[in-house]
Scaffold this motif. Structure first.
Motif, PDB file in Angstrom:
ATOM      1  N   PRO A  38      41.333  33.624  35.642  1.00 57.14           N
ATOM      2  CA  PRO A  38      40.420  34.751  35.862  1.00 57.14           C
ATOM      3  C   PRO A  38      41.029  35.881  36.689  1.00 57.14           C
ATOM      4  O   PRO A  38      40.444  36.326  37.681  1.00 57.14           O
ATOM      5  CB  PRO A  38      39.238  34.094  36.582  1.00 57.14           C
ATOM      6  CG  PRO A  38      39.861  32.982  37.353  1.00 57.14           C
ATOM      7  CD  PRO A  38      41.013  32.486  36.525  1.00 57.14           C
ATOM      8  N   ALA A  39      42.205  36.354  36.272  1.00 52.75           N
ATOM      9  CA  ALA A  39      42.839  37.502  36.922  1.00 52.75           C
ATOM     10  C   ALA A  39      43.810  38.127  35.931  1.00 52.75           C
ATOM     11  O   ALA A  39      44.177  37.505  34.929  1.00 52.75           O
ATOM     12  CB  ALA A  39      43.595  37.080  38.181  1.00 52.75           C
ATOM     13  N   LEU A  40      44.219  39.350  36.238  1.00 48.11           N
ATOM     14  CA  LEU A  40      45.240  40.020  35.439  1.00 48.11           C
ATOM     15  C   LEU A  40      46.598  39.596  35.979  1.00 48.11           C
ATOM     16  O   LEU A  40      47.166  40.253  36.846  1.00 48.11           O
ATOM     17  CB  LEU A  40      45.055  41.538  35.521  1.00 48.11           C
ATOM     18  CG  LEU A  40      43.792  42.091  34.852  1.00 48.11           C
ATOM     19  CD1 LEU A  40      43.651  43.590  35.129  1.00 48.11           C
ATOM     20  CD2 LEU A  40      43.793  41.815  33.355  1.00 48.11           C
ATOM     21  N   LEU A  41      47.101  38.498  35.473  1.00 45.63           N
ATOM     22  CA  LEU A  41      48.393  37.993  35.938  1.00 45.63           C
ATOM     23  C   LEU A  41      49.475  39.039  35.649  1.00 45.63           C
ATOM     24  O   LEU A  41      49.368  39.762  34.676  1.00 45.63           O
ATOM     25  CB  LEU A  41      48.721  36.668  35.227  1.00 45.63           C
ATOM     26  CG  LEU A  41      47.809  35.505  35.628  1.00 45.63           C
ATOM     27  CD1 LEU A  41      48.031  34.306  34.709  1.00 45.63           C
ATOM     28  CD2 LEU A  41      48.051  35.096  37.085  1.00 45.63           C
ATOM     29  N   PRO A  42      50.516  39.161  36.486  1.00 38.55           N
ATOM     30  CA  PRO A  42      50.874  38.222  37.544  1.00 38.55           C
ATOM     31  C   PRO A  42      50.159  38.438  38.872  1.00 38.55           C
ATOM     32  O   PRO A  42      50.529  37.820  39.870  1.00 38.55           O
ATOM     33  CB  PRO A  42      52.383  38.439  37.703  1.00 38.55           C
ATOM     34  CG  PRO A  42      52.556  39.892  37.385  1.00 38.55           C
ATOM     35  CD  PRO A  42      51.563  40.186  36.292  1.00 38.55           C
ATOM     36  N   ALA A  43      49.127  39.275  38.921  1.00 41.12           N
ATOM     37  CA  ALA A  43      48.354  39.386  40.158  1.00 41.12           C
ATOM     38  C   ALA A  43      47.434  38.173  40.314  1.00 41.12           C
ATOM     39  O   ALA A  43      46.875  37.693  39.327  1.00 41.12           O
ATOM     40  CB  ALA A  43      47.515  40.665  40.142  1.00 41.12           C
ATOM     41  N   PHE A  44      47.284  37.723  41.512  1.00 45.73           N
ATOM     42  CA  PHE A  44      46.294  36.713  41.900  1.00 45.73           C
ATOM     43  C   PHE A  44      46.358  35.403  41.120  1.00 45.73           C
ATOM     44  O   PHE A  44      45.378  34.981  40.510  1.00 45.73           O
ATOM     45  CB  PHE A  44      44.879  37.309  41.837  1.00 45.73           C
ATOM     46  CG  PHE A  44      44.770  38.661  42.476  1.00 45.73           C
ATOM     47  CD1 PHE A  44      45.247  38.856  43.777  1.00 45.73           C
ATOM     48  CD2 PHE A  44      44.226  39.736  41.801  1.00 45.73           C
ATOM     49  CE1 PHE A  44      45.165  40.113  44.375  1.00 45.73           C
ATOM     50  CE2 PHE A  44      44.139  40.987  42.398  1.00 45.73           C
ATOM     51  CZ  PHE A  44      44.614  41.170  43.684  1.00 45.73           C
ATOM     52  N   PRO A  45      47.506  34.741  41.125  1.00 41.12           N
ATOM     53  CA  PRO A  45      47.575  33.380  40.573  1.00 41.12           C
ATOM     54  C   PRO A  45      46.883  32.400  41.513  1.00 41.12           C
ATOM     55  O   PRO A  45      46.484  32.770  42.623  1.00 41.12           O
ATOM     56  CB  PRO A  45      49.087  33.113  40.535  1.00 41.12           C
ATOM     57  CG  PRO A  45      49.655  33.933  41.647  1.00 41.12           C
ATOM     58  CD  PRO A  45      48.788  35.178  41.702  1.00 41.12           C
ATOM     59  N   GLY A  46      46.727  31.178  41.044  1.00 34.87           N
ATOM     60  CA  GLY A  46      46.208  30.115  41.907  1.00 34.87           C
ATOM     61  C   GLY A  46      44.693  30.119  41.993  1.00 34.87           C
ATOM     62  O   GLY A  46      44.007  30.660  41.147  1.00 34.87           O
ATOM     63  N   LEU A  47      44.196  29.513  43.063  1.00 33.79           N
ATOM     64  CA  LEU A  47      42.749  29.317  43.217  1.00 33.79           C
ATOM     65  C   LEU A  47      42.054  30.599  43.679  1.00 33.79           C
ATOM     66  O   LEU A  47      42.667  31.454  44.301  1.00 33.79           O
ATOM     67  CB  LEU A  47      42.473  28.199  44.226  1.00 33.79           C
ATOM     68  CG  LEU A  47      42.864  26.783  43.765  1.00 33.79           C
ATOM     69  CD1 LEU A  47      42.603  25.778  44.891  1.00 33.79           C
ATOM     70  CD2 LEU A  47      42.122  26.367  42.503  1.00 33.79           C
TER      71      LEU A  47
ATOM     72  N   ARG B  72      38.013  36.068  44.123  1.00 33.53           N
ATOM     73  CA  ARG B  72      37.873  36.406  45.547  1.00 33.53           C
ATOM     74  C   ARG B  72      39.114  37.164  46.042  1.00 33.53           C
ATOM     75  O   ARG B  72      39.006  38.137  46.785  1.00 33.53           O
ATOM     76  CB  ARG B  72      37.678  35.129  46.375  1.00 33.53           C
ATOM     77  CG  ARG B  72      37.329  35.396  47.825  1.00 33.53           C
ATOM     78  CD  ARG B  72      37.484  34.156  48.688  1.00 33.53           C
ATOM     79  NE  ARG B  72      36.712  33.031  48.158  1.00 33.53           N
ATOM     80  CZ  ARG B  72      36.868  31.773  48.557  1.00 33.53           C
ATOM     81  NH1 ARG B  72      37.756  31.473  49.510  1.00 33.53           N
ATOM     82  NH2 ARG B  72      36.141  30.816  48.038  1.00 33.53           N
ATOM     83  N   GLN B  73      40.273  36.702  45.576  1.00 33.10           N
ATOM     84  CA  GLN B  73      41.513  37.404  45.946  1.00 33.10           C
ATOM     85  C   GLN B  73      41.452  38.865  45.503  1.00 33.10           C
ATOM     86  O   GLN B  73      41.876  39.763  46.236  1.00 33.10           O
ATOM     87  CB  GLN B  73      42.729  36.755  45.273  1.00 33.10           C
ATOM     88  CG  GLN B  73      43.098  35.361  45.731  1.00 33.10           C
ATOM     89  CD  GLN B  73      44.390  34.902  45.042  1.00 33.10           C
ATOM     90  OE1 GLN B  73      45.441  35.551  45.159  1.00 33.10           O
ATOM     91  NE2 GLN B  73      44.337  33.804  44.310  1.00 33.10           N
TER      92      GLN B  73
END
Ligand code: GAR
Length: 201
Positions: free
Chosen positions: A110-119, A123-124
């Motif tokens: 649920p993010a536009l990778l490569p921004a905000f990987p992981g959990l 929220r990030q």
């Protein structure tokens, strides 16, 4: 028809979106099974309602991640799947599994990778203050959310968003983009060129 296996840890709304698209005849595939690491996952009910076999491999019952993953790998092999879809599977898979299913395992993030990987990607995004967010379907490689990107969709981040309102807006896009990526895979239209995925017309 391609054989599609699923891994999910929770609610399973993305899993539902894919099996609905299969049932509607939009994807030339068949759902062969769901594996979950969480015995309380609502995805289990969804699979049962759709007549899809479920394997619960309760992470908490294993002495280590290595032993858990031996069991997981065995279950994945049993499915004889052409494709595995990580539909809200909330653990990082070990290298052995990633390598065995390389090129035929996809994840929704649920993010536009490569921004905000992981959990807690949504929220990030809110905390960072970005003005656009979105979701990514990608092939799984041995990094965390680093594999070749298949499709992305973006949504605006609104002034008054919190993690929940943004997550809901992103989720609506996830539910269209994940079935689309699965469809393209099942139609043999994804071509990996280096780390880039080309979509054949
Ligand atoms: C989805 O938003 C999915 O993108 C995310 O978890 C949610 C699962 O919802 N996955 C990750 O964050 C993976 N790191 P669902 O169970 O209703 O499909």
């Amino acid at each position: 028809k391609k054989r599609i296996g699923f891994l999910a840890s929770g609610r399973g709304s993305n899993f539902q979106a894919v099996i609905d698209a299969i049932a509607a005849g939009e994807i030339p595939g068949i759902g062969v099974g769901l594996i979950t690491d969480n015995p309380r996952a609502y995805a289990i009910e969804r699979a049962r309602n759709a007549g899809i076999p479920v394997r619960v491999i309760d992470y908490a019952e294993f002495p280590s991640k290595a032993v858990y993953e031996e069991e997981l790998l065995a279950a994945m092999r049993d499915f004889q799947a052409d494709l595995f879809v990580l539909a809200g599977y909330m653990r990082i898979l070990g290298q052995e599994i990633v390598r065995e299913f390389s090129g035929r395992m996809m994840n929704i993030h649920p993010a536009l990778l490569p921004a905000f990987p992981g959990l807690h990607a949504q929220r990030q995004a809110v905390d960072y203050g970005v003005k656009v967010a979105g979701c990514t379907v990608h092939l799984v490689d041995d990094g965390t959310d680093t594999g070749p990107i298949i499709i992305q969709r973006c949504v605006p981040v609104l002034q008054d968003d919190d993690e929940t309102t943004l997550a809901d807006r992103i989720l609506a896009e996830e539910h269209s983009v994940l079935p689309l990526a699965v469809k393209l895979f099942c139609e043999d239209r994804l071509v990996l060129e280096g780390r880039r995925v080309r979509i054949r017309p």
